[in-house]
Design a protein around this motif. Structure first.
Motif, PDB file in Angstrom:
ATOM      1  N   ALA A 160      -5.264  60.974  18.026  1.00  0.00           N
ATOM      2  CA  ALA A 160      -5.513  60.050  16.686  1.00  0.00           C
ATOM      3  C   ALA A 160      -4.527  58.800  16.584  1.00  0.00           C
ATOM      4  O   ALA A 160      -4.862  58.041  16.216  1.00  0.00           O
ATOM      5  CB  ALA A 160      -4.780  60.939  15.394  1.00  0.00           C
ATOM      6  N   ASP A 161      -3.517  58.862  17.519  1.00  0.00           N
ATOM      7  CA  ASP A 161      -2.635  57.790  17.497  1.00  0.00           C
ATOM      8  C   ASP A 161      -3.021  56.720  18.396  1.00  0.00           C
ATOM      9  O   ASP A 161      -2.991  55.539  18.100  1.00  0.00           O
ATOM     10  CB  ASP A 161      -1.178  58.299  18.116  1.00  0.00           C
ATOM     11  N   GLU A 211      -5.703  55.054  16.237  1.00  0.00           N
ATOM     12  CA  GLU A 211      -5.359  54.153  15.258  1.00  0.00           C
ATOM     13  C   GLU A 211      -4.841  53.157  16.005  1.00  0.00           C
ATOM     14  O   GLU A 211      -4.956  51.955  15.245  1.00  0.00           O
ATOM     15  CB  GLU A 211      -4.282  54.960  14.427  1.00  0.00           C
ATOM     16  N   VAL A 231      15.564  44.451  16.008  1.00  0.00           N
ATOM     17  CA  VAL A 231      14.776  45.656  15.463  1.00  0.00           C
ATOM     18  C   VAL A 231      14.818  46.705  16.567  1.00  0.00           C
ATOM     19  O   VAL A 231      14.814  47.742  16.457  1.00  0.00           O
ATOM     20  CB  VAL A 231      13.512  45.320  14.871  1.00  0.00           C
ATOM     21  N   TYR A 235       9.348  46.035  20.991  1.00  0.00           N
ATOM     22  CA  TYR A 235      10.326  44.959  20.556  1.00  0.00           C
ATOM     23  C   TYR A 235      10.719  44.176  21.395  1.00  0.00           C
ATOM     24  O   TYR A 235      11.182  43.037  21.300  1.00  0.00           O
ATOM     25  CB  TYR A 235      11.276  45.555  19.729  1.00  0.00           C
ATOM     26  N   ARG A 261       8.146  52.080  21.835  1.00  0.00           N
ATOM     27  CA  ARG A 261       8.202  51.256  20.686  1.00  0.00           C
ATOM     28  C   ARG A 261       9.256  50.373  20.941  1.00  0.00           C
ATOM     29  O   ARG A 261       9.460  48.903  20.683  1.00  0.00           O
ATOM     30  CB  ARG A 261       8.799  52.034  19.512  1.00  0.00           C
ATOM     31  N   GLN A 316      15.076  51.390  17.427  1.00  0.00           N
ATOM     32  CA  GLN A 316      14.118  52.337  17.869  1.00  0.00           C
ATOM     33  C   GLN A 316      14.498  53.624  18.397  1.00  0.00           C
ATOM     34  O   GLN A 316      15.346  53.734  19.377  1.00  0.00           O
ATOM     35  CB  GLN A 316      13.104  51.565  18.690  1.00  0.00           C
ATOM     36  N   ASP A 340       3.135  49.118  16.751  1.00  0.00           N
ATOM     37  CA  ASP A 340       2.082  50.337  16.863  1.00  0.00           C
ATOM     38  C   ASP A 340       1.248  50.354  18.007  1.00  0.00           C
ATOM     39  O   ASP A 340       0.774  51.586  18.328  1.00  0.00           O
ATOM     40  CB  ASP A 340       1.227  50.196  15.457  1.00  0.00           C
ATOM     41  N   LYS A 388      -6.049  49.195  14.768  1.00  0.00           N
ATOM     42  CA  LYS A 388      -5.101  48.184  14.266  1.00  0.00           C
ATOM     43  C   LYS A 388      -5.038  46.828  15.212  1.00  0.00           C
ATOM     44  O   LYS A 388      -5.212  45.611  14.676  1.00  0.00           O
ATOM     45  CB  LYS A 388      -3.652  48.577  14.231  1.00  0.00           C
ATOM     46  N   GLN A 439       2.803  51.639  21.066  1.00  0.00           N
ATOM     47  CA  GLN A 439       3.028  53.087  20.862  1.00  0.00           C
ATOM     48  C   GLN A 439       1.805  53.964  21.211  1.00  0.00           C
ATOM     49  O   GLN A 439       2.030  54.983  21.727  1.00  0.00           O
ATOM     50  CB  GLN A 439       4.010  53.486  19.761  1.00  0.00           C
ATOM     51  N   GLY A 440       1.069  53.634  20.286  1.00  0.00           N
ATOM     52  CA  GLY A 440      -0.234  54.506  20.266  1.00  0.00           C
ATOM     53  C   GLY A 440      -1.253  54.287  21.798  1.00  0.00           C
ATOM     54  O   GLY A 440      -1.789  55.303  21.945  1.00  0.00           O
TER      55      GLY A 440
END
Lengths: 496, 102
Positions: free
Chosen positions: A159-160, A163, A296, A309, A305, A300, A238, A167, A241-242
């Motif tokens: 799923a990730d 997704e 940011v 950044y 992720r 994390q 996102d 995106k 990471q995915g």
């Protein structure tokens, strides 16, 4: 109407990219006959094609001796800049394939299309670095992006991954809408799509300059998305990471370098007449990007992720170099600093993701910072290599990262005479480099100071990739001069 | 003859409608349609500029053809992704794509 001739098409000059595309199309057919479970053949054949392209590139480099030529009737420019970047893209693709070689079967997503899509996007990047016409810029950008959307979703039905792909696709298509609207306005302002034509029109001070200025701003937005500059960075964490980790590694370097290649060519070659306008905009973007990316990243918990950044922050450092190129007399030094930075970043980041890949588990977990605990004891060499990459990303001595940053800030300070924006960007860059040490060094501390039992899978291909990137990071850090000389000779030129 | 800026206004309006659609619609298919609207605004712009500013070179028209060819390629990938997500979740609402954050 003059018809194209064999000389004006000049196939020899673009031989590397022709080899990549031609070989990939052949590979698409060969792949059908390779039994599933043996798809590593496709990978090795892909690397073979890339090596062929590298040989053609080297021959071209020796032949050209720094001279720039055009191909396809002035649609492509083959100059030192594009040759240098093409070398980066080929290297990135080879390491990208090596990283994927045992990752894909381990995660049960081994399909030959992976390598083919990767080669297609590499071809797109190579064209991007040569694009001398706004139409080609747009086409190359899409050629680069569309395979990357698919690669991001390659681990479906996880799923990730799906997704992340969705995106990336939506925001990427949205961004290319802005880019192409900006290109249309530039075309409206100047009446031509070729970069030489845009340069000439703007230099004459046409009354429709305003239209081209708005177009330039929209082009900046479009490329801001591609290179992950703040405030257009929302997709980056996102997606990084995915996406499957080898894809993340590849696109964090390749897509960024491709975006910068075209951005620099458009701004520096075609639009020096409005240099003050874009120089200020780029400097502001650079400052925002460096500050947000570095701050940011501290918060994390997931290493992919965090590296996302970090890659935003590094886009900021390269933007500093781009903004320093706003005056034609400063441009050569700034451009060579930017492309040298891209090279150091390519090796370091691919290597860092390689280590992340070794620690990652089959079910997709193992990406948290804590999963690195105890690596220093159980795998001392791997931990030492990771330490090197982290120090290089921070910009510590004896690593490529320091040299890259040094040249970027040197170019910025050289160009900042009478221009406070560039000076401010350089200062922000130096301060945020110090901030970045916090989260990079935290990884080193976790590896050596905390107890833990990391599960590491190190197969030969990954070992080769890690050895290559670590060696390159070290060598570029200790003796950067020869390679930097190459970057200095790699001039961005206006021909057509 | 209709002046150029009428075309530009229509195109700018279409682009903003598309932009607005991307920002407010929740359904991924509707977002995709809004992006197409933005690209069509670009096409209108390109063809209008070509006709009024540089009709002797074919660049603008060619560009418009490339834009919709690329848009078609993009949509095919996008729809494939949407179907793949729909099979997993029985729903393609952009607000539900929230596994990955912070």
């Amino acid at each position: 109407m003059n018809l194209p001739t064999l000389e004006s098409i000049n196939l020899l000059a673009v031989l590397p990219v022709l080899i990549v595309f031609g070989w990939t199309l052949v590979l698409l057919v060969i792949d059908l006959f390779i039994p599933s479970g043996r798809k590593y053949w496709t990978a090795w054949l892909g690397i073979l094609g890339l090596l062929g392209a590298a040989v053609a590139l080297a021959v071209r480099f020796i032949d050209a001796r720094g001279a720039a030529v055009t191909a396809f009737d002035g649609m492509l420019t083959v100059d030192g800049f594009s040759l240098f970047l093409q070398a980066i893209f080929i290297l990135t693709a080879v390491i990208g394939i090596l990283l994927a070689l045992d990752f894909l079967p381990r995660h049960k997503i081994e399909r030959g299309e992976y390598y083919i899509l990767l080669l297609f996007t590499t071809g797109g990047m190579m064209i991007m670095s040569m694009a001398a016409d706004l139409i080609v810029v747009f086409l190359a950008l899409e050629l680069l992006s569309i395979p990357l959307y698919i690669l991001t979703g390659f681990a479906r039905p996880r799923a990730d991954s799906e997704e992340a792909a969705m995106k990336y696709f939506l925001l990427g298509a949205f961004a290319s809408g802005f880019l192409v609207f900006g290109i249309a306005l530039t075309y409206g302002g100047t009446g031509t799509t070729s970069l030489v034509g845009v340069f000439n029109q703007l230099a004459e001070g046409e009354p429709s300059r305003d239209l081209a200025l708005v177009g330039m701003a929209l082009i900046l937005v479009g490329f801001g998305f591609k290179v992950a500059a703040v405030p257009f960075h929302m997709w980056t964490p996102d997606v990084y990471q995915g996406a499957p980790t080898p894809v993340t590694a590849f696109m964090s370097v390749g897509a960024k370098a491709g975006g910068f290649a075209a951005l620099m060519r458009i701004l520096i070659v075609a639009m020096p007449a409005v240099g003050e306008a874009w120089g200020m905009l780029v400097a502001i973007l650079a400052m925002l990007t460096m500050i947000l990316g570095n701050v940011v990243a501290i918060a994390q918990r997931n290493i992919k992720r965090m590296l996302a950044y970090s890659s935003i922050a590094h886009a900021g450092y390269i933007l500093v170099a781009v903004s320093a190129a706003q005056r034609p007399e400063d441009a050569p030094l700034a451009v060579s600093a930017a492309i040298f930075y891209l090279l150091t970043y390519a090796f370091t980041n691919l290597g860092a993701f390689g280590v992340v890949l070794a620690v990652e588990r089959e079910d997709g977990s193992g990406n948290l910072l804590e999963d690195f605990a105890g690596l220093g004891r159980s795998k001392p060499v791997l931990a030492a290599i990771m330490t090197l990459f982290m120090l290089s990303l921070t910009g510590m001595p004896v690593s490529a990262g320091l040299v890259g940053k040094f040249f970027v800030f040197q170019a910025a300070i050289n160009a900042s005479v009478g221009n406070p924006w560039i000076l401010a960007a350089a200062i922000v860059g130096i301060v945020t480099s110090v901030i970045s040490a916090f989260y990079y060094i935290r990884i080193i501390l976790i590896m050596y100071m905390q107890e833990g039992e990391p599960q590491v899978v190190l197969k030969p291909a990954l070992t080769v990739a890690l050895a290559l990137t670590a060696l390159a990071t070290l060598i570029l850090g200790i003796i950067p001069a020869p390679v930097f000389q190459l970057a200095k000779d790699a001039l961005l030129t206006l021909v057509g | 003859m209709i002046p150029l800026h009428w075309f530009l206004l229509v195109a700018a309006g279409m682009f903003c409608l598309g932009l607005f659609g991307v920002l407010i619609r929740r359904n991924v298919v509707a977002i995709l349609m809004s992006i197409e609207l933005m690209l069509n605004a670009v096409n209108l712009n390109l063809v209008a500029f070509w006709r009024y500013l540089a009709p002797e070179h074919i660049n603008g028209q060619m560009f418009a053809v490339f834009v919709f060819a690329v848009a078609a390629a993009e949509v095919s990938v996008g729809l494939a992704l949407i179907i793949s997500i729909y099979r997993n979740r029985d729903d393609v609402n952009a607000g539900d794509l929230n596994l990955l954050k912070w």
